[in-house]
Design a protein around this motif. Structure first.
Motif, PDB file in Angstrom:
ATOM      1  N   UNK A   1      43.121  49.879  47.047  1.00  0.00           N
ATOM      2  CA  UNK A   1      42.632  50.785  46.007  1.00  0.00           C
ATOM      3  C   UNK A   1      43.580  50.806  44.817  1.00  0.00           C
ATOM      4  N   UNK A   2      44.870  50.872  45.080  1.00  0.00           N
ATOM      5  CA  UNK A   2      45.860  50.864  44.001  1.00  0.00           C
ATOM      6  C   UNK A   2      45.803  49.565  43.215  1.00  0.00           C
ATOM      7  N   UNK A   3      45.613  48.448  43.893  1.00  0.00           N
ATOM      8  CA  UNK A   3      45.533  47.161  43.189  1.00  0.00           C
ATOM      9  C   UNK A   3      44.288  47.097  42.306  1.00  0.00           C
ATOM     10  N   UNK A   4      43.173  47.645  42.775  1.00  0.00           N
ATOM     11  CA  UNK A   4      41.955  47.671  41.956  1.00  0.00           C
ATOM     12  C   UNK A   4      42.173  48.524  40.710  1.00  0.00           C
ATOM     13  N   UNK A   5      42.776  49.684  40.904  1.00  0.00           N
ATOM     14  CA  UNK A   5      43.033  50.575  39.770  1.00  0.00           C
ATOM     15  C   UNK A   5      43.979  49.918  38.769  1.00  0.00           C
ATOM     16  N   UNK A   6      45.018  49.252  39.237  1.00  0.00           N
ATOM     17  CA  UNK A   6      45.973  48.585  38.349  1.00  0.00           C
ATOM     18  C   UNK A   6      45.294  47.451  37.578  1.00  0.00           C
ATOM     19  N   UNK A   7      44.478  46.655  38.269  1.00  0.00           N
ATOM     20  CA  UNK A   7      43.787  45.546  37.604  1.00  0.00           C
ATOM     21  C   UNK A   7      42.844  46.079  36.532  1.00  0.00           C
ATOM     22  N   UNK A   8      42.130  47.150  36.837  1.00  0.00           N
ATOM     23  CA  UNK A   8      41.196  47.719  35.857  1.00  0.00           C
ATOM     24  C   UNK A   8      41.956  48.385  34.715  1.00  0.00           C
ATOM     25  N   UNK A   9      42.975  49.169  35.040  1.00  0.00           N
ATOM     26  CA  UNK A   9      43.696  49.924  34.015  1.00  0.00           C
ATOM     27  C   UNK A   9      44.404  49.001  33.020  1.00  0.00           C
ATOM     28  N   UNK A  10      45.057  47.974  33.541  1.00  0.00           N
ATOM     29  CA  UNK A  10      45.792  47.062  32.665  1.00  0.00           C
ATOM     30  C   UNK A  10      44.956  45.873  32.212  1.00  0.00           C
ATOM     31  N   UNK A  11      43.693  45.839  32.595  1.00  0.00           N
ATOM     32  CA  UNK A  11      42.763  44.790  32.186  1.00  0.00           C
ATOM     33  C   UNK A  11      43.354  43.399  32.447  1.00  0.00           C
ATOM     34  N   UNK A  12      43.734  43.181  33.692  1.00  0.00           N
ATOM     35  CA  UNK A  12      44.455  41.952  34.059  1.00  0.00           C
ATOM     36  C   UNK A  12      43.561  40.731  34.197  1.00  0.00           C
ATOM     37  N   UNK A  13      42.297  40.915  34.482  1.00  0.00           N
ATOM     38  CA  UNK A  13      41.443  39.755  34.716  1.00  0.00           C
ATOM     39  C   UNK A  13      40.781  39.219  33.474  1.00  0.00           C
ATOM     40  N   UNK A  14      40.263  40.101  32.654  1.00  0.00           N
ATOM     41  CA  UNK A  14      39.492  39.648  31.491  1.00  0.00           C
ATOM     42  C   UNK A  14      40.147  40.138  30.228  1.00  0.00           C
ATOM     43  N   UNK A  15      40.555  39.223  29.404  1.00  0.00           N
ATOM     44  CA  UNK A  15      41.112  39.528  28.087  1.00  0.00           C
ATOM     45  C   UNK A  15      40.159  38.959  27.055  1.00  0.00           C
ATOM     46  N   UNK A  16      39.539  39.823  26.310  1.00  0.00           N
ATOM     47  CA  UNK A  16      38.637  39.365  25.263  1.00  0.00           C
ATOM     48  C   UNK A  16      39.443  38.986  24.016  1.00  0.00           C
ATOM     49  N   UNK A  17      39.070  37.898  23.351  1.00  0.00           N
ATOM     50  CA  UNK A  17      39.836  37.467  22.157  1.00  0.00           C
ATOM     51  C   UNK A  17      39.633  38.381  20.973  1.00  0.00           C
TER      52      UNK A  17
END
Length: 135
Positions: A119-135
């Motif tokens: 759960x913490x890893x999901x929240x961190x990935x969403x909060x810091x937008x680690x997977x998708x960076x829009x240009x």
């Protein structure tokens, strides 16, 4: 690039989960249980029934929320909230059954730590937008 980031994040979470489980097993003297890799590992028949009820309702709810997001234009956060809710519910039910009905009641500590790490890893990935960076 997305899949490389995704694989790296999954690997990190997997390694952290293994390390935390090993440390908790050593510190709290929790016996290791033998589990099949792709098994449901239900504690008893009641747990199996409740687990399947959760799976079926979560599938129905996720189909409805996907429909609301796609057709009605609701926020994608609705899907994320529904997924997190059922994720927490699943781990909580498993931990309760391990605590009450298992031969090794301390096992629930490992289940709760695993759920918390995921759960913490999901929240961190969403909060810091680690997977998708829009240009």
């Amino acid at each position: 690039m997305f899949w490389i980031k995704f694989a790296f994040i999954v690997l990190i979470v997997f390694v952290i989960n293994i390390i935390v489980k090993l440390l908790l097993r050593k510190l709290l003297k929790i016996e290791k249980e033998k589990k099949s890799f792709f098994s449901y590992n239900h504690i008893n028949e009641l747990h199996r029934k409740i687990d399947w009820a959760i799976r079926i309702t979560s599938t129905i709810v996720l189909i409805v929320t996907n429909t609301l997001v796609i057709i009605e234009g609701y926020s994608i956060n609705l899907i994320i909230i529904a997924m997190i809710f059922y994720f927490v519910l699943d781990y909580t039910v498993r931990a309760l059954f391990e605590c009450k009905y298992s031969q090794n009641p301390k096992q629930y500590i490992l289940t709760m730590s695993e759920g918390f790490i995921f759960l913490l890893s999901i929240v961190i990935v969403i909060y810091f937008d680690l997977l998708i960076k829009l240009p």
